[in-house]
Write a protein that holds these residues in place. Sequence first.
Motif, PDB file in Angstrom:
ATOM      1  N   SER A 187       0.771  -1.122   0.118  1.00  0.00           N
ATOM      2  CA  SER A 187       0.204   0.044   0.057  1.00  0.00           C
ATOM      3  C   SER A 187       0.558   1.120   0.057  1.00  0.00           C
ATOM      4  CB  SER A 187      -0.839  -0.115   1.034  1.00  0.00           C
ATOM      5  OG  SER A 187      -0.084   0.085   2.366  1.00  0.00           O
ATOM      6  N   PHE A 188       0.045   2.471  -0.363  1.00  0.00           N
ATOM      7  CA  PHE A 188       0.972   3.587  -0.537  1.00  0.00           C
ATOM      8  C   PHE A 188      -0.094   4.891  -0.008  1.00  0.00           C
ATOM      9  CE2 PHE A 188       1.582   7.493  -2.956  1.00  0.00           C
ATOM     10  CZ  PHE A 188       2.826   7.711  -2.764  1.00  0.00           C
ATOM     11  N   CYS A 189       0.891   5.698   0.617  1.00  0.00           N
ATOM     12  CA  CYS A 189       0.034   7.175   0.796  1.00  0.00           C
ATOM     13  C   CYS A 189       1.079   8.157   0.556  1.00  0.00           C
ATOM     14  CB  CYS A 189      -0.562   7.445   2.131  1.00  0.00           C
ATOM     15  SG  CYS A 189       0.490   7.187   3.485  1.00  0.00           S
ATOM     16  N   GLY A 190       0.471   9.245  -0.206  1.00  0.00           N
ATOM     17  CA  GLY A 190       1.399  10.330  -0.817  1.00  0.00           C
ATOM     18  C   GLY A 190       0.861  11.666  -0.215  1.00  0.00           C
ATOM     19  N   MET A 191       1.809  12.768   0.224  1.00  0.00           N
ATOM     20  CA  MET A 191       1.347  13.823   0.606  1.00  0.00           C
ATOM     21  C   MET A 191       2.323  14.931   0.640  1.00  0.00           C
ATOM     22  SD  MET A 191       1.538  12.308   4.561  1.00  0.00           S
ATOM     23  CE  MET A 191       0.848  10.891   3.950  1.00  0.00           C
ATOM     24  N   LYS A 192       2.062  16.125   0.672  1.00  0.00           N
ATOM     25  CA  LYS A 192       3.064  17.220   0.695  1.00  0.00           C
ATOM     26  C   LYS A 192       3.710  17.388   2.090  1.00  0.00           C
ATOM     27  CE  LYS A 192       1.949  21.506   0.495  1.00  0.00           C
ATOM     28  NZ  LYS A 192       1.660  22.733  -0.407  1.00  0.00           N
ATOM     29  N   HIS A 193       4.824  18.055   2.154  1.00  0.00           N
ATOM     30  CA  HIS A 193       5.493  18.192   3.766  1.00  0.00           C
ATOM     31  C   HIS A 193       4.561  18.315   4.676  1.00  0.00           C
ATOM     32  CE1 HIS A 193       4.980  22.073   2.085  1.00  0.00           C
ATOM     33  NE2 HIS A 193       6.091  22.776   2.982  1.00  0.00           N
ATOM     34  N   VAL A 194       3.612  19.369   4.631  1.00  0.00           N
ATOM     35  CA  VAL A 194       2.647  19.845   5.702  1.00  0.00           C
ATOM     36  C   VAL A 194       1.503  18.809   6.030  1.00  0.00           C
ATOM     37  CG1 VAL A 194       3.276  22.400   5.887  1.00  0.00           C
ATOM     38  CG2 VAL A 194       1.358  21.569   4.172  1.00  0.00           C
ATOM     39  N   SER A 222       5.786   2.937  12.797  1.00  0.00           N
ATOM     40  CA  SER A 222       7.271   2.662  13.075  1.00  0.00           C
ATOM     41  C   SER A 222       7.302   1.346  14.011  1.00  0.00           C
ATOM     42  CB  SER A 222       7.963   3.858  13.518  1.00  0.00           C
ATOM     43  OG  SER A 222       9.277   3.568  13.528  1.00  0.00           O
ATOM     44  N   TYR A 223       6.485   1.395  14.873  1.00  0.00           N
ATOM     45  CA  TYR A 223       6.547   0.241  15.873  1.00  0.00           C
ATOM     46  C   TYR A 223       5.761  -0.892  15.492  1.00  0.00           C
ATOM     47  CZ  TYR A 223       8.248   3.237  19.890  1.00  0.00           C
ATOM     48  OH  TYR A 223       8.719   4.255  20.686  1.00  0.00           O
ATOM     49  N   THR A 224       4.712  -0.676  15.052  1.00  0.00           N
ATOM     50  CA  THR A 224       4.063  -2.090  14.414  1.00  0.00           C
ATOM     51  C   THR A 224       4.746  -2.500  13.280  1.00  0.00           C
ATOM     52  OG1 THR A 224       2.593  -0.815  12.979  1.00  0.00           O
ATOM     53  CG2 THR A 224       1.933  -0.856  15.001  1.00  0.00           C
ATOM     54  N   GLY A 225       5.505  -1.690  12.338  1.00  0.00           N
ATOM     55  CA  GLY A 225       5.800  -2.343  10.956  1.00  0.00           C
ATOM     56  C   GLY A 225       4.750  -2.683  10.373  1.00  0.00           C
ATOM     57  N   VAL A 226       5.130  -3.515   9.149  1.00  0.00           N
ATOM     58  CA  VAL A 226       4.118  -3.966   8.352  1.00  0.00           C
ATOM     59  C   VAL A 226       3.947  -5.419   7.963  1.00  0.00           C
ATOM     60  CG1 VAL A 226       5.000  -1.790   6.940  1.00  0.00           C
ATOM     61  CG2 VAL A 226       5.791  -4.040   6.290  1.00  0.00           C
ATOM     62  N   THR A 227       2.906  -5.642   7.200  1.00  0.00           N
ATOM     63  CA  THR A 227       2.844  -7.138   6.866  1.00  0.00           C
ATOM     64  C   THR A 227       2.889  -6.832   5.311  1.00  0.00           C
ATOM     65  OG1 THR A 227       0.973  -7.804   8.395  1.00  0.00           O
ATOM     66  CG2 THR A 227       1.119  -8.999   6.486  1.00  0.00           C
ATOM     67  N   GLY A 228       1.960  -6.254   4.343  1.00  0.00           N
ATOM     68  CA  GLY A 228       2.372  -5.903   3.063  1.00  0.00           C
ATOM     69  C   GLY A 228       3.251  -4.701   3.153  1.00  0.00           C
ATOM     70  N   GLY A 229       4.051  -4.542   2.296  1.00  0.00           N
ATOM     71  CA  GLY A 229       4.973  -3.211   2.358  1.00  0.00           C
ATOM     72  C   GLY A 229       4.177  -1.960   2.248  1.00  0.00           C
ATOM     73  N   ILE A 230       4.699  -0.941   2.922  1.00  0.00           N
ATOM     74  CA  ILE A 230       3.938   0.391   3.014  1.00  0.00           C
ATOM     75  C   ILE A 230       5.080   1.434   2.647  1.00  0.00           C
ATOM     76  CG2 ILE A 230       3.056   2.140   4.346  1.00  0.00           C
ATOM     77  CD1 ILE A 230       1.874   0.276   6.385  1.00  0.00           C
ATOM     78  N   VAL A 231       4.724   2.193   1.556  1.00  0.00           N
ATOM     79  CA  VAL A 231       5.566   3.373   0.941  1.00  0.00           C
ATOM     80  C   VAL A 231       4.665   4.500   1.333  1.00  0.00           C
ATOM     81  CG1 VAL A 231       6.790   4.235  -0.909  1.00  0.00           C
ATOM     82  CG2 VAL A 231       6.894   1.867  -0.604  1.00  0.00           C
ATOM     83  N   ILE A 232       5.436   5.506   1.932  1.00  0.00           N
ATOM     84  CA  ILE A 232       4.958   7.062   1.993  1.00  0.00           C
ATOM     85  C   ILE A 232       5.768   7.767   1.242  1.00  0.00           C
ATOM     86  CG2 ILE A 232       4.487   8.485   4.033  1.00  0.00           C
ATOM     87  CD1 ILE A 232       4.377   6.254   5.858  1.00  0.00           C
ATOM     88  N   CYS A 233       4.716   8.464   0.574  1.00  0.00           N
ATOM     89  CA  CYS A 233       5.608   9.709  -0.155  1.00  0.00           C
ATOM     90  C   CYS A 233       5.508  11.330   0.425  1.00  0.00           C
ATOM     91  CB  CYS A 233       5.209   9.717  -1.633  1.00  0.00           C
ATOM     92  SG  CYS A 233       5.818  11.366  -2.409  1.00  0.00           S
ATOM     93  N   VAL A 234       6.576  11.542   0.576  1.00  0.00           N
ATOM     94  CA  VAL A 234       6.223  13.231   1.336  1.00  0.00           C
ATOM     95  C   VAL A 234       7.103  13.902   0.335  1.00  0.00           C
ATOM     96  CG1 VAL A 234       8.079  12.904   2.944  1.00  0.00           C
ATOM     97  CG2 VAL A 234       6.594  14.601   3.206  1.00  0.00           C
ATOM     98  N   ALA A 235       6.514  14.957  -0.181  1.00  0.00           N
ATOM     99  CA  ALA A 235       6.933  16.003  -0.948  1.00  0.00           C
ATOM    100  C   ALA A 235       7.197  17.514  -0.558  1.00  0.00           C
ATOM    101  CB  ALA A 235       6.273  16.226  -2.377  1.00  0.00           C
ATOM    102  N   ASP A 236       8.636  17.653  -0.386  1.00  0.00           N
ATOM    103  CA  ASP A 236       8.916  19.010   0.199  1.00  0.00           C
ATOM    104  C   ASP A 236       9.031  20.253  -0.770  1.00  0.00           C
ATOM    105  OD1 ASP A 236       9.515  17.394   2.517  1.00  0.00           O
ATOM    106  OD2 ASP A 236      11.358  18.396   2.863  1.00  0.00           O
TER     107      ASP A 236
END
Lengths: 190, 578
Positions: B69-76, B89-103
């Motif tokens: 899964s994925f979620c994307g967002m700007k810096h704020v 960060s503590y739970t970790g993942v089962t299926g991979g998680i990628v998060i995009c943050v755009a500064d």
Amino acid sequence: MVHNIMIVGVGGQGSLLASKLLGHLLLQEGYDVKVSEVHGMSQRGGSVVTYVRFGDHVYSPVIDKGEADVIVSFETLEAARWIGYLKKDGKVIVSTQEIDPMPVITGAMSYPEHLVDKMRAAGVTVDAVDALTLAEKAGSAKAANLVLMGRLSRYSDFPESAWQEAIEACVPKKYLELNRVAFAEGRAEQ
Amino acid sequence: MKQLLLGNAALARGLYEAGCSVVSSYPGTPSTEVTEEAAKYDEIYCEWAPNEKVAMEVAFGASLAGKRSFCGMKHVGLNVAADPLFTLSYTGVTGGIVICVADDAGMHSSQNEQDSRHYAKSAKLPMLEPSDSAEALEFTKRAFELSEEYDTPVIIKMCTRVAHSQSVVELGERVLPETIPYEKNIAKYVMMPGNAKRRHPVVEERMKKLTALAETTDLNREEMGGTELGIITSSTCYQYVKEVFGDRASVLKLGMIHPLPVQRILDFAAKVDRLVVVEELDDVIEQHCKALGLSVSGKDLFPVIDEFSQNLVAEKLGQPIPESKPLDEVLPVRPPVMCAGCPHRGMFYTLSKNKCVVLGDIGCYTLGAVAPLSAIESTLCMGASVSGLHGFNKALGKEGEQHAVGVIGDSTFMHSGMTGLANIAYNQSNSTVVILDNSITGMTGHQQNPTTGYNIKGDPAGKSDLESLCHAMGIHRVRVVDPYDLKACDAAVKEELAAEEPSVIISRRPCVLLKYVKHNKPIIADAEKCRGCKRCMGLGCPAISMRNGKAVIDNTLCVGCGVCEQLCAFDALKSGEV
């Protein structure tokens, strides 16, 4: 050797289509290409700039001051604004269309006069085109971007067929003929 | 196949090729196109969430179910999603998680210039930073692999120049990862103190393993050239450095920006005479180098403010820059403006005329702060108009309540305005909130939201009804006005400010740029009748200007909204009919 083309204008004038077309053309011609665009707030009627760079290998996606070979401007004041980005022997292709910015609309300033002459007096090679009239002649004022691309094509070594192929790839079918005519108007007009 | 792709589109392609199944995001420049482009692949479920926190939690749920899964967002946006981020960060993942943050260094379209790399450090998560579109695609695929291998969400950090530049990419095939069946795992996924205490050491251990990876991974690479100067850099700064120096300097190019390697940096430093870090915004890499005891230049030469360029890098490192001759003339600036026919204009004119104190919010309508309307007096973050108004009114009492309003867009209201309104209803400030409902998320380029009734693909979807929603939250006075009708706006504002209870005015008309909105014929300006009083100029409409003391209309811009017509006392502006 990297070549630099800047497309400048007012948000909403259609510079994104122009840069898409150039990007397609240059990739087909075998170049490494980078195109840097503006999205978001500046698009709302603000001053916008798109950088198109091509060559054997392009690193930076942006063009800096003193680097542009050509500035294609959709509006007269915007050409004057970005002139500092031009190379020493660079060229400006400018639409003679004038769009008042907010300080002019509110009456705080007036639209600067004789900008084309002033740019020429500063030693810049300026090709001024009445792109709006030519676009209207082609069928729609919105096709001014293709008129300017036609103009730009006169200064390039790429065959016209390559430009035509790029137009076909980038323009919706419905508007293809209109854009072809607009391109031809820009390319032909003396 | 070679293709020219926007950095954001390349990242979306990476999602496709990596077999990502679920994407949930909230739009925000410069991140929006990632999700818009991902939605073009039928194989990926994509949605606009009401805000970034919701989006990240959706991605969490999909991962829990075993999918990438994925979620994307700007810096704020990452500030909003910071709550799930730190515990994810503590739970970790089962299926991979990628998060995009755009500064958005340079703040092309943002309210601040924060450096998202601090989040990777403080949430203890790996962060990859591509420097062009090809890397955006490649790093996204690698990020999913890392996510599953190290049991961690992985952040991809973009910036405006990588997100919004097109460069050449090579497309690959979509490869679906093996299906991971859902399994109940309370110790890993229920973060109550007892379990979280056992997960924190796992996080620390993971950071050690990731640091070991940073020492060897090809995401980081040494490009040895001249050894007089060695530059450590990443992202778009790498491109500027290479543009200026080519092979004349040696470069340590970091693709993995957190955690940073130790030995690799020490080894690189040992090979060069002078070490410089070139990084936009804060001194993250530089501080790391200094902590290693290295003598290094960075922010002593380069600014912490604004974005960089090749000329800046050249100038700061003693290289020649090209000659530049600007025109010797003071030119009027051209800031962005509200469009001709923008439905927000009529309401802002009304608020300005009534001398209201206006607490603003984030969206196109922030431009209501620009002269001549100058109608907005504060803009902080998503939702702050509503909650800030409550605080303003609690502080000033009637003096505030009779003059102050909060203005917020439909999408922003759904994002963060609702909770502020609940506070107004609950803690009873006599506040007046104006929801500027233009039926779309405007500034980021027309994304659907929960109030529009359409989903990301433009198909019919569920719809939150703003009137019912406000009523249900405990606001009894809810009224709808058409912002093109100045009299109605004026009455609504006056009456709701005077009312002895909280109220909501929904100023409703769709964005004039929406394809389905029909435009009227342009207004006709009658030069004979125009007395040059400039009353119409108070609207700040880009379609109206004064020529030789008379109002003229730009026919290419005017959509015939008729707001100026209502202002003209001399009948000089008349609608051109439909």
